[in-house]
Scaffold this motif. Structure first.
Motif, short mmCIF file in Angstrom:
data_model
loop_
_atom_site.label_atom_id
_atom_site.label_comp_id
_atom_site.label_asym_id
_atom_site.label_seq_id
_atom_site.Cartn_x
_atom_site.Cartn_y
_atom_site.Cartn_z
N TYR A 39 -2.38 7.12 6.47
CA TYR A 39 -1.58 5.98 6.04
C TYR A 39 -1.08 5.16 7.23
CZ TYR A 39 -1.21 7.97 1.29
OH TYR A 39 -1.47 8.45 0.04
N ALA A 40 -0.80 5.83 8.33
CA ALA A 40 -0.33 5.13 9.53
C ALA A 40 -1.39 4.15 10.03
CB ALA A 40 0.05 6.12 10.62
N ASP A 41 -2.66 4.57 10.01
CA ASP A 41 -3.75 3.67 10.40
C ASP A 41 -3.83 2.48 9.45
OD1 ASP A 41 -4.57 5.12 12.59
OD2 ASP A 41 -6.32 6.02 11.61
N LEU A 42 -3.71 2.75 8.16
CA LEU A 42 -3.74 1.65 7.18
C LEU A 42 -2.59 0.69 7.42
CD1 LEU A 42 -4.56 3.65 3.92
CD2 LEU A 42 -6.04 1.97 5.04
N ALA A 43 -1.42 1.23 7.72
CA ALA A 43 -0.24 0.38 7.96
C ALA A 43 -0.46 -0.49 9.18
CB ALA A 43 1.00 1.25 8.13
N ALA A 47 5.81 3.10 4.87
CA ALA A 47 6.48 3.26 3.59
C ALA A 47 5.82 2.35 2.53
CB ALA A 47 7.96 2.93 3.71
N ARG A 48 5.46 1.14 2.94
CA ARG A 48 4.81 0.23 1.99
C ARG A 48 3.44 0.75 1.58
NH1 ARG A 48 4.99 -2.23 -2.33
NH2 ARG A 48 3.80 -4.14 -2.51
N ILE A 88 -6.96 1.88 -4.55
CA ILE A 88 -8.26 2.53 -4.72
C ILE A 88 -9.13 2.31 -3.49
CG2 ILE A 88 -10.41 2.46 -6.06
CD1 ILE A 88 -8.58 1.82 -8.53
N ARG A 89 -9.09 1.10 -2.94
CA ARG A 89 -9.87 0.80 -1.74
C ARG A 89 -9.35 1.59 -0.54
NH1 ARG A 89 -14.20 0.28 0.95
NH2 ARG A 89 -14.18 -1.26 2.58
N TYR A 90 -8.04 1.65 -0.38
CA TYR A 90 -7.46 2.43 0.72
C TYR A 90 -7.87 3.90 0.62
CZ TYR A 90 -4.13 -1.20 2.30
OH TYR A 90 -3.55 -2.33 2.81
N ASP A 91 -7.82 4.45 -0.59
CA ASP A 91 -8.20 5.84 -0.79
C ASP A 91 -9.65 6.05 -0.39
OD1 ASP A 91 -7.60 8.53 -1.79
OD2 ASP A 91 -9.00 8.03 -3.41
N GLY A 127 -3.05 -3.16 8.33
CA GLY A 127 -2.57 -4.12 7.35
C GLY A 127 -1.33 -4.88 7.78
N GLY A 128 -0.72 -4.45 8.88
CA GLY A 128 0.48 -5.11 9.37
C GLY A 128 1.69 -4.89 8.47
#
Length: 154
Positions: free
Chosen positions: A77-81, A89-90, A63-66, A84-85
């Motif tokens: 998602y790539a930025d989040l990845a 896919a995760r 929910i926070r990521y969204d 977040g390290g």
């Protein structure tokens, strides 16, 4: 100084910036040492025993990521990845939790705390429900899973 009166040269040096004033209470400790007095501190809210289930934390994270993506703070998602390290896919696995029926999401967020042993509901269990796109079928699977996990057949 202990009396609260500053020497003239100290007062001049300190007066250049902002001033913060507050009261400090001392009491005599062992061997005449001065220690901060423990006064009436606000009591922290009581913390329930146990820990929040991992799936509940992951649901909150999704929910926070969204929210971060919707606000434009992160692009995708790539930025989040990267931040977040973890792998993309995760991040996708975590974000898949948002495709669950809203009622299931709410129940996941408010699962009871785990006091001992393993969590009753795991991400592995939820993945089987996430692949179903029909919310009615998700609810049926969730009810079956939750009943089996909370009330195993003897």
């Amino acid at each position: 100084t202990m009396s609260g009166k500053a020497r003239p040269e100290t007062a001049t040096a300190l007066s250049a910036g902002p001033t913060l004033e507050f009261k400090v209470h001392f009491r005599n400790g062992d061997r005449g040492r001065r220690r901060l007095k423990r006064g009436a501190r606000p009591t922290p809210p009581s913390v329930k025993p146990g820990r929040v289930p991992r799936i509940s934390r992951l649901m909150a994270l999704a929910i926070r990521y969204d929210d971060l993506i919707r606000q434009g703070i992160v692009k995708d998602y790539a930025d989040l990845a990267r931040l977040g390290g973890v792998s993309r896919a995760r991040v996708s696995q975590i974000m898949d939790l948002l495709s669950l029926a809203p009622e299931i999401q709410e129940e996941i967020l408010f699962l009871p705390r785990t006091t001992d042993g393993r969590d009753q509901v795991t991400e592995h269990h939820i993945r089987k429900i996430v692949i179903e796109s029909n919310w009615k079928m998700q609810k049926v699977s969730w009810a079956r899973l939750f009943h089996d996990q909370c009330c195993p057949v003897v």
